[in-house]
Design a protein around this motif. Structure first.
Motif, PDB file in Angstrom:
ATOM      1  N   TRP A  55       0.837  -1.194   0.000  1.00 22.42           N
ATOM      2  CA  TRP A  55       0.000   0.000   0.000  1.00 22.42           C
ATOM      3  C   TRP A  55       0.878   1.252   0.000  1.00 22.42           C
ATOM      4  CZ3 TRP A  55      -5.065   0.576  -0.823  1.00 22.42           C
ATOM      5  CH2 TRP A  55      -5.625   1.845  -0.586  1.00 22.42           C
ATOM      6  N   GLN A  56       0.792   2.048  -1.054  1.00 24.99           N
ATOM      7  CA  GLN A  56       1.576   3.263  -1.152  1.00 24.99           C
ATOM      8  C   GLN A  56       0.772   4.445  -0.631  1.00 24.99           C
ATOM      9  OE1 GLN A  56       3.229   3.830  -5.048  1.00 24.99           O
ATOM     10  NE2 GLN A  56       3.839   1.690  -5.266  1.00 24.99           N
ATOM     11  N   VAL A  57       1.491   5.472  -0.184  1.00 25.84           N
ATOM     12  CA  VAL A  57       0.785   6.631   0.364  1.00 25.84           C
ATOM     13  C   VAL A  57      -0.001   7.351  -0.723  1.00 25.84           C
ATOM     14  CG1 VAL A  57       2.412   6.949   2.262  1.00 25.84           C
ATOM     15  CG2 VAL A  57       2.814   8.118   0.090  1.00 25.84           C
ATOM     16  N   ARG A  58       0.385   7.180  -1.982  1.00 21.51           N
ATOM     17  CA  ARG A  58      -0.382   7.786  -3.067  1.00 21.51           C
ATOM     18  C   ARG A  58      -1.771   7.170  -3.185  1.00 21.51           C
ATOM     19  NH1 ARG A  58       3.125   7.284  -8.253  1.00 21.51           N
ATOM     20  NH2 ARG A  58       3.726   5.363  -7.200  1.00 21.51           N
ATOM     21  N   TYR A  59      -1.917   5.921  -2.765  1.00 18.91           N
ATOM     22  CA  TYR A  59      -3.241   5.304  -2.789  1.00 18.91           C
ATOM     23  C   TYR A  59      -4.165   5.987  -1.775  1.00 18.91           C
ATOM     24  CZ  TYR A  59      -0.778   1.468  -5.199  1.00 18.91           C
ATOM     25  OH  TYR A  59      -0.026   0.717  -6.052  1.00 18.91           O
ATOM     26  N   THR A  60      -3.619   6.285  -0.596  1.00 19.75           N
ATOM     27  CA  THR A  60      -4.399   6.996   0.414  1.00 19.75           C
ATOM     28  C   THR A  60      -4.791   8.376  -0.092  1.00 19.75           C
ATOM     29  OG1 THR A  60      -3.232   5.830   2.184  1.00 19.75           O
ATOM     30  CG2 THR A  60      -4.397   7.849   2.783  1.00 19.75           C
ATOM     31  N   PHE A  61      -3.831   9.060  -0.697  1.00 22.80           N
ATOM     32  CA  PHE A  61      -4.090  10.377  -1.272  1.00 22.80           C
ATOM     33  C   PHE A  61      -5.199  10.299  -2.320  1.00 22.80           C
ATOM     34  CE2 PHE A  61      -2.989  12.710  -5.231  1.00 22.80           C
ATOM     35  CZ  PHE A  61      -3.452  13.963  -4.861  1.00 22.80           C
ATOM     36  N   ALA A  62      -5.113   9.319  -3.231  1.00 16.67           N
ATOM     37  CA  ALA A  62      -6.101   9.193  -4.301  1.00 16.67           C
ATOM     38  C   ALA A  62      -7.490   8.867  -3.750  1.00 16.67           C
ATOM     39  CB  ALA A  62      -5.664   8.128  -5.304  1.00 16.67           C
ATOM     40  N   LEU A  63      -7.554   7.974  -2.755  1.00 13.69           N
ATOM     41  CA  LEU A  63      -8.846   7.617  -2.162  1.00 13.69           C
ATOM     42  C   LEU A  63      -9.517   8.812  -1.497  1.00 13.69           C
ATOM     43  CD1 LEU A  63      -8.585   4.099  -0.456  1.00 13.69           C
ATOM     44  CD2 LEU A  63     -10.277   4.864  -2.124  1.00 13.69           C
ATOM     45  N   LEU A  64      -8.742   9.569  -0.718  1.00 11.20           N
ATOM     46  CA  LEU A  64      -9.320  10.715  -0.021  1.00 11.20           C
ATOM     47  C   LEU A  64      -9.675  11.831  -0.999  1.00 11.20           C
ATOM     48  CD1 LEU A  64      -7.149  10.796   3.221  1.00 11.20           C
ATOM     49  CD2 LEU A  64      -9.597  10.345   3.049  1.00 11.20           C
ATOM     50  N   ALA A  65      -8.852  11.996  -2.046  1.00 13.79           N
ATOM     51  CA  ALA A  65      -9.185  12.993  -3.059  1.00 13.79           C
ATOM     52  C   ALA A  65     -10.466  12.609  -3.793  1.00 13.79           C
ATOM     53  CB  ALA A  65      -8.028  13.144  -4.041  1.00 13.79           C
ATOM     54  N   THR A 269     -22.718  17.120   6.789  1.00 14.43           N
ATOM     55  CA  THR A 269     -22.113  16.431   7.929  1.00 14.43           C
ATOM     56  C   THR A 269     -21.025  15.456   7.480  1.00 14.43           C
ATOM     57  OG1 THR A 269     -24.198  16.603   9.158  1.00 14.43           O
ATOM     58  CG2 THR A 269     -22.589  14.979   9.930  1.00 14.43           C
ATOM     59  N   LEU A 270     -21.287  14.684   6.431  1.00 12.87           N
ATOM     60  CA  LEU A 270     -20.286  13.743   5.924  1.00 12.87           C
ATOM     61  C   LEU A 270     -19.013  14.469   5.498  1.00 12.87           C
ATOM     62  CD1 LEU A 270     -22.480  11.286   3.802  1.00 12.87           C
ATOM     63  CD2 LEU A 270     -21.371  10.823   5.995  1.00 12.87           C
ATOM     64  N   SER A 271     -19.144  15.663   4.955  1.00  8.96           N
ATOM     65  CA  SER A 271     -17.982  16.419   4.497  1.00  8.96           C
ATOM     66  C   SER A 271     -17.127  16.899   5.664  1.00  8.96           C
ATOM     67  CB  SER A 271     -18.437  17.610   3.644  1.00  8.96           C
ATOM     68  OG  SER A 271     -19.140  17.163   2.501  1.00  8.96           O
ATOM     69  N   VAL A 272     -17.752  17.225   6.774  1.00  8.25           N
ATOM     70  CA  VAL A 272     -16.984  17.604   7.962  1.00  8.25           C
ATOM     71  C   VAL A 272     -16.155  16.423   8.459  1.00  8.25           C
ATOM     72  CG1 VAL A 272     -17.145  18.347  10.366  1.00  8.25           C
ATOM     73  CG2 VAL A 272     -18.611  19.411   8.634  1.00  8.25           C
ATOM     74  N   VAL A 273     -16.758  15.240   8.493  1.00  4.41           N
ATOM     75  CA  VAL A 273     -16.031  14.028   8.911  1.00  4.41           C
ATOM     76  C   VAL A 273     -14.876  13.738   7.960  1.00  4.41           C
ATOM     77  CG1 VAL A 273     -16.239  11.543   9.304  1.00  4.41           C
ATOM     78  CG2 VAL A 273     -18.083  13.079  10.025  1.00  4.41           C
ATOM     79  N   TRP A 274     -15.109  13.887   6.666  1.00  2.55           N
ATOM     80  CA  TRP A 274     -14.037  13.676   5.681  1.00  2.55           C
ATOM     81  C   TRP A 274     -12.858  14.603   5.942  1.00  2.55           C
ATOM     82  CZ3 TRP A 274     -11.828  17.284   2.552  1.00  2.55           C
ATOM     83  CH2 TRP A 274     -10.937  16.813   1.587  1.00  2.55           C
ATOM     84  N   GLY A 275     -13.143  15.856   6.307  1.00  2.68           N
ATOM     85  CA  GLY A 275     -12.079  16.824   6.544  1.00  2.68           C
ATOM     86  C   GLY A 275     -11.104  16.371   7.617  1.00  2.68           C
ATOM     87  N   LEU A 276     -11.582  15.696   8.642  1.00  2.00           N
ATOM     88  CA  LEU A 276     -10.692  15.205   9.698  1.00  2.00           C
ATOM     89  C   LEU A 276      -9.685  14.201   9.139  1.00  2.00           C
ATOM     90  CD1 LEU A 276     -13.330  14.699  12.559  1.00  2.00           C
ATOM     91  CD2 LEU A 276     -11.735  16.612  12.265  1.00  2.00           C
ATOM     92  N   ALA A 277     -10.167  13.262   8.338  1.00  2.33           N
ATOM     93  CA  ALA A 277      -9.269  12.264   7.752  1.00  2.33           C
ATOM     94  C   ALA A 277      -8.263  12.907   6.801  1.00  2.33           C
ATOM     95  CB  ALA A 277     -10.090  11.197   7.018  1.00  2.33           C
ATOM     96  N   TRP A 278      -8.704  13.855   5.995  1.00  2.22           N
ATOM     97  CA  TRP A 278      -7.814  14.502   5.023  1.00  2.22           C
ATOM     98  C   TRP A 278      -6.644  15.200   5.707  1.00  2.22           C
ATOM     99  CZ3 TRP A 278      -6.792  14.801  -0.070  1.00  2.22           C
ATOM    100  CH2 TRP A 278      -6.065  15.896  -0.540  1.00  2.22           C
ATOM    101  N   PHE A 279      -6.931  16.008   6.703  1.00  2.00           N
ATOM    102  CA  PHE A 279      -5.865  16.787   7.345  1.00  2.00           C
ATOM    103  C   PHE A 279      -4.937  15.919   8.192  1.00  2.00           C
ATOM    104  CE2 PHE A 279      -8.828  20.316   6.447  1.00  2.00           C
ATOM    105  CZ  PHE A 279      -7.949  21.154   5.782  1.00  2.00           C
TER     106      PHE A 279
END
Length: 554
Positions: A55-65, A269-279
């Motif tokens: 699992w590469q960190v770019r995969y995490t980046f792509a999923l969250l994006a 509400t879902l977008s606020v939760v997403w923001g926590l994971a992104w940052f």
């Protein structure tokens, strides 16, 4: 997105022997060979090796994006389906003001009978009262107000991402959008003007999102992998539409869940939760990511000239304005955006007033074309990725072929829509194909910003999105002015034919003048002046690999 994503087409020749590749050889001016460059942290210290993993960190980046863009589009699109419930069903050409059947309604050949609900003529349809009394012109202004704000911040958003980093700009844009989405119901009930203002500011904060993520892709993804990663990341906007329309339609038709307002609360509400994971999980650049493996970092850095540098390069305004490939990109983006926004914002209205879908059906039917678009984007991206890996097709051929499919395909589809009339099944089939084929654009113009100038990928997308936002303003206004009080087959044919003309002209210009070559104005002038010297050193390095005595005497 699985570990196999980094197999075909993802590995470059540099990966097979990163320690001996000529790019890793640096020759000092005294003729000695420097030590190979080591991955370093932001403070300059050598990075400790992180164990390689599947699992590469770019995969995490792509999923969250991907998920971030999906939520962003859900917050953008939710009003398109909610406004159907907010306004209700208004009679068109059915009864006059006195309740009697009008002569204008007698031309049933220009309207579709509502046989789906047991009504044999449009005159017999019972109006459903909505909470708001907005005609088509007011609805067009409300739907278009988002794009007035959207036009203001795309270019500043691109430059902000290049200066501040895409993480803050992208994440901040979506989290602020969440706050504005949450207050949309109360603003609508307060006044129409306040709702327009909230949608304007929603467009303002969302205007920075695409330029920021484009800048991050140019930073994290080498050229041969961009078709794949662009497909993954940008498939978020059809995915957001696919999720929003049926879920929003269901919520809007359910009184027990709060009706149309609950759709705004859910996606906000879902977008606020997403923001926590992104940052918490995403970082601006590979070299400062605390969890990236040495192998992945060296793979990205081996494409140093083709990815965005850490240095902020002054914007070459004159060179950009005089660049023909850049204008081809602008025109291609304009055509894509005009057609996409016409269908995105007006499809629920067309299905309600012409094909007579009710609220529970409307969301699902409106989402089906975008579901096809989402799935087709992955199929096309995977095919282009395999052809690239096998050296069967050039990058420029991919860009041209993808845009031909993404614009000429819907063009022919909308031409067919002029003849489907009241055949609901055929209309849905044509719309699914027309909208679905536009998913090929992920491998088309959306990659061109990163290829023409990776150092300005955010700014270039900001410019094209600003131009495209004009299409977002015009599309609902033009459609509303044509169909107001005239929800007929001939009126919608006019809407479709206008879009056909835009598709044809813009796609032809893009295909004729686009290129996949990095433009000279991508680099700062001081670096351009040193390119001749650097080229001599690169040549010396290559010679030295084969024969140390071949080093030229300076």
């Amino acid at each position: 997105m699985s570990p196999s994503m980094d197999s075909a087409g993802a590995q470059s020749p540099q990966d097979s022997a990163p320690d001996t590749h000529s790019k890793s050889l640096l020759i000092n001016f005294d003729g000695t060979i420097a030590e190979p460059r080591q991955p370093r942290k932001a403070d300059g210290t050598v990075r400790e090796r992180v164990a390689d993993s599947c699992w590469q960190v770019r995969y995490t980046f792509a999923l969250l994006a991907l998920s971030g863009i999906a939520l962003m589009y859900a917050m953008r699109v939710v009003l398109s389906i909610a406004i159907v419930a907010m306004v209700g069903t208004r009679a068109h050409h059915g009864h006059g003001e006195d309740g009697n059947f009008t002569e204008e309604a007698e031309d049933l050949s220009n309207t579709c009978p509502d046989t789906r609900h047991g009504i044999n003529s449009t005159s017999g349809k019972t109006a459903v009262e909505g909470e708001f009394d907005w005609d088509e012109t007011i609805q067009g202004l409300i739907l278009g107000s988002f794009f007035w704000g959207y036009a203001f911040t795309n270019i500043p958003g691109g430059r902000a991402a290049e200066y501040l980093g895409g993480k803050l700009v992208f994440g901040g844009g979506i989290v602020l959008s969440a706050g504005l989405t949450l207050i949309t119901p109360i603003s609508a009930r307060t006044s129409t003007e306040l709702l327009i203002a909230v949608r304007f500011f929603l467009g303002t904060v969302q205007g920075v999102v695409f330029p920021a993520i484009n800048s991050m892709i140019a930073t994290w993804v080498p050229p041969l992998e961009r078709s794949r990663y662009n497909t993954i990341v940008y498939s978020g906007f059809p995915l957001g539409t696919v999720l929003c329309l049926p879920i929003g339609g269901w919520l809007c038709s359910s009184d027990s869940l709060g009706g149309w307002s609950s759709a705004f609360y859910l996606f906000g509400t879902l977008s606020v939760v997403w923001g926590l994971a992104w940052f918490l999980l995403v970082h601006n650049r590979p070299e400062i990511h605390p969890r990236i493996s040495t192998k992945e970092l060296m793979h990205i850095q081996s494409f140093e000239k083709d990815i965005k540098s850490a240095e902020v390069v002054p914007l070459p305004k004159k060179e950009i304005v005089l660049s023909l490939p850049f204008w081809a990109l602008v025109v291609g983006a304009l055509g894509y955006d005009f057609g996409f926004y016409t269908l995105l914002t007006e499809l629920p209205t067309y299905l309600k007033n012409i094909q007579h879908f009710d609220m529970s059906e409307n969301g699902l039917m409106s989402a089906m074309p975008f579901l096809v678009m989402w799935l087709w984007g992955y199929v096309w991206g995977s095919l282009m990725d395999r052809l690239t890996a096998a050296n069967k097709i050039s990058l420029i051929a991919i860009r041209r072929l993808s845009m031909a499919l993404a614009l000429y395909g819907p063009m022919f589809g909308l031409m067919l829509m002029c003849f489907v009339n009241c055949n609901t099944t055929l209309a849905m089939m044509v719309l699914c194909v027309a909208v679905g084929l536009s998913g090929s654009a992920n491998c088309g113009f959306l990659c061109s910003h990163q290829e023409l100038a990776p150092n300005f990928a955010g700014t270039l997308l900001g410019i094209t999105n600003t131009v495209g936002s004009a299409a977002g303003v015009l599309a609902p206004v033009i459609t509303g002015s044509i169909t107001e009080g005239n929800q007929t087959l001939s009126a919608w044919r006019t809407v479709f034919l206008i879009t056909v003309g835009v598709y044809f002209l813009t796609c032809t210009v893009y295909i004729a003048f686009i290129t996949d070559q990095v433009q000279p104005w991508n680099e700062p002038k001081t670096k351009k002046q040193g390119e001749h010297r650097n080229g001599d050193l690169d040549t010396a390095a290559a010679l030295l690999v084969n024969d140390p005595k071949a080093l030229p005497v300076c």
